[in-house]
Design a protein around this motif. Structure first.
Motif, short mmCIF file in Angstrom:
data_model
loop_
_atom_site.label_atom_id
_atom_site.label_comp_id
_atom_site.label_asym_id
_atom_site.label_seq_id
_atom_site.Cartn_x
_atom_site.Cartn_y
_atom_site.Cartn_z
N GLN A 207 0.84 -1.19 0.00
CA GLN A 207 0.00 0.00 0.00
C GLN A 207 0.88 1.25 0.00
O GLN A 207 1.61 1.50 0.95
CB GLN A 207 -0.91 0.01 1.25
CG GLN A 207 -1.63 1.32 1.49
CD GLN A 207 -2.63 1.65 0.40
OE1 GLN A 207 -3.52 0.85 0.12
NE2 GLN A 207 -2.50 2.81 -0.21
N PRO A 208 0.83 2.07 -1.07
CA PRO A 208 1.59 3.33 -1.04
C PRO A 208 1.03 4.27 0.03
O PRO A 208 -0.18 4.47 0.13
CB PRO A 208 1.38 3.89 -2.44
CG PRO A 208 0.97 2.72 -3.29
CD PRO A 208 0.18 1.83 -2.37
N VAL A 209 1.94 4.84 0.80
CA VAL A 209 1.56 5.70 1.93
C VAL A 209 2.47 6.91 1.99
O VAL A 209 3.68 6.80 1.76
CB VAL A 209 1.66 4.92 3.26
CG1 VAL A 209 1.47 5.85 4.46
CG2 VAL A 209 0.65 3.79 3.31
N ARG A 210 1.89 8.06 2.28
CA ARG A 210 2.66 9.22 2.69
C ARG A 210 2.29 9.51 4.14
O ARG A 210 1.19 9.20 4.59
CB ARG A 210 2.32 10.45 1.83
CG ARG A 210 3.03 10.48 0.49
CD ARG A 210 2.60 11.69 -0.32
NE ARG A 210 3.36 11.80 -1.55
CZ ARG A 210 3.02 12.57 -2.57
NH1 ARG A 210 1.90 13.30 -2.51
NH2 ARG A 210 3.77 12.62 -3.65
N TRP A 211 3.22 10.13 4.87
CA TRP A 211 2.89 10.43 6.26
C TRP A 211 3.39 11.82 6.65
O TRP A 211 4.27 12.39 6.02
CB TRP A 211 3.44 9.38 7.23
CG TRP A 211 4.92 9.43 7.47
CD1 TRP A 211 5.60 10.32 8.26
CD2 TRP A 211 5.91 8.56 6.91
NE1 TRP A 211 6.94 10.06 8.24
CE2 TRP A 211 7.16 8.97 7.43
CE3 TRP A 211 5.86 7.45 6.07
CZ2 TRP A 211 8.35 8.33 7.09
CZ3 TRP A 211 7.04 6.81 5.73
CH2 TRP A 211 8.26 7.24 6.24
N TRP A 212 2.79 12.31 7.73
CA TRP A 212 3.26 13.53 8.38
C TRP A 212 2.93 13.44 9.85
O TRP A 212 2.13 12.61 10.29
CB TRP A 212 2.64 14.77 7.73
CG TRP A 212 1.14 14.86 7.77
CD1 TRP A 212 0.34 15.37 8.76
CD2 TRP A 212 0.24 14.41 6.75
NE1 TRP A 212 -0.97 15.27 8.42
CE2 TRP A 212 -1.08 14.70 7.20
CE3 TRP A 212 0.41 13.81 5.49
CZ2 TRP A 212 -2.20 14.39 6.44
CZ3 TRP A 212 -0.72 13.51 4.74
CH2 TRP A 212 -2.00 13.80 5.21
N GLU A 258 -4.54 5.85 -3.73
CA GLU A 258 -5.42 5.04 -4.54
C GLU A 258 -4.82 4.91 -5.94
O GLU A 258 -3.91 5.66 -6.30
CB GLU A 258 -6.82 5.67 -4.59
CG GLU A 258 -7.52 5.67 -3.25
CD GLU A 258 -8.94 6.22 -3.32
OE1 GLU A 258 -9.42 6.48 -4.46
OE2 GLU A 258 -9.57 6.39 -2.26
N PRO A 259 -5.28 3.94 -6.74
CA PRO A 259 -4.72 3.75 -8.08
C PRO A 259 -4.73 5.06 -8.87
O PRO A 259 -5.72 5.80 -8.88
CB PRO A 259 -5.66 2.72 -8.70
CG PRO A 259 -6.14 1.92 -7.53
CD PRO A 259 -6.28 2.91 -6.42
#
Length: 350
Positions: A207-212, A258-259
């Motif tokens: 699952q691609p994820v970005r975080w902060w 999401e895709p």
């Protein structure tokens, strides 16, 4: 005689070719951009033992308390064990380790979390949600484009226009930064990782994820007048004073792609409607001078992630690993040879 020399000539030719290839790949010859190129402008007078970027900083100790909500998308133990020790560093966005705190609006948080299985998660975040360009070379191109013209003291409009033609995405980021408020405290700032990572779940799904990191404290900013009058060490004194009243906290916000979302381009945002998970909370309990704190000798390389996470093909993220390694190795050499007296808390040189 001629037959005896031929093999030696062949060996010398091969050795020379290999040496030239190595020198070229390392950026020692030619104009090829390598990770060492990004530190090429570091002055020889740069203070020994300090980081080549974000030189002025302070160490912190804390603990990460997992919420359990991210355990379904990553097998990393940091998301399932109750709490994990964390060490980190607050810094300002300039190389000069003696710079006044009101000289830049960029502030940063770096951190190392080591889970109970020994896996390490290293990260480096700024208060800017996006990288200005889609590749690492754009960083150098931006510096060149916005360098002051000696005749006017201002950037050359023609060079700036040429830069924007190659990197049109940079205009949005640069203009937004110019309008952003100047933080007057590390405490109320959102710190963004900017890159996407792949979280690997128990079922093997990526699952691609970005975080902060979202602060519990309210944001406080300087007015123009306040910034002009601010103490040169205001941010560092402020964080130390706040911690005398109790811990400071940030929530780890994970945004799930999401895709079709741009996973390998840190200059492009994802829609705000994307699902978000709070993976846990960081609790910072104290700060320590960086000459004595645990953060001093840590390379906060954001490409070093634990099992349960993986890197994307983001070219900026890939470049950062090499850049951080060059800076780290230079600091270690200076410390090892006893030249980093100030950086290790020995201002008298002993």
């Amino acid at each position: 005689m001629r037959r005896a020399w031929l093999p030696l000539v062949g060996i010398a030719t091969i050795a020379g070719s290999l040496g030239a290839a190595f020198a070229w790949s390392a950026g020692l010859v030619g104009d090829r951009i390598t990770t060492s190129t990004f530190l090429a402008d570091t002055p020889k007078s740069f203070p020994a033992g300090y980081r080549r970027a974000h030189g002025k900083g302070i160490c912190f100790d804390g603990v990460f308390r997992a919420s359990g909500a991210a355990a379904s998308i990553s097998t990393s133990r940091v998301f399932s064990q109750a709490q994990t020790p964390a060490i980190g560093r607050f810094s300002i966005g300039t190389a000069d380790p003696y710079a006044p705190d009101n000289s830049t609006r960029t502030v940063s948080m770096a951190m190392l979390i080591i889970a109970d299985d020994g896996e390490q998660w290293r990260m480096k975040m700024n208060n800017e949600p996006l990288f200005p360009t889609h590749d690492a070379q754009g960083f150098l191109a931006r510096i060149a484009a916005f360098a002051p013209d000696p005749a006017t003291g201002q950037p050359d409009p023609a060079k700036v226009a040429a830069f924007y033609r190659v990197y049109p995405e940079a205009r949005r980021v640069i203009e937004a930064k110019a309008k952003a408020p100047w933080p007057s405290s590390f405490a109320g700032v959102h710190y963004y990782a900017i890159h996407a990572y792949l979280f690997v779940g128990p079922d093997g799904r990526r699952q691609p994820v970005r975080w902060w990191w979202r602060p519990h404290a309210d944001f406080t900013g300087w007015s123009v007048e306040e910034r002009a009058k601010a103490n040169r060490d205001h941010l560092f004194r402020d964080i130390a004073e706040r911690l005398t009243h109790g811990p400071l906290r940030w929530d780890l916000v994970l945004q799930l792609a999401e895709p079709g979302d741009p996973v390998d381009d840190p200059s492009q945002p994802w829609p705000a409607t994307r699902r978000q998970i709070v993976g846990g909370t960081l609790e910072v309990t104290r700060v320590v001078d960086q000459a004595k704190g645990a953060c001093r000798d840590v390379n906060f390389d954001p490409t070093l992630v634990p099992k349960g996470m993986a890197l994307t093909n983001d070219p900026v993220l890939a470049a950062r690993g090499g850049i951080y390694a060059h800076s780290y190795n230079a600091r270690l050499r200076e410390i090892g040879y006893g030249r980093a007296t100030d950086a290790v808390g020995r201002k008298d040189g002993r």
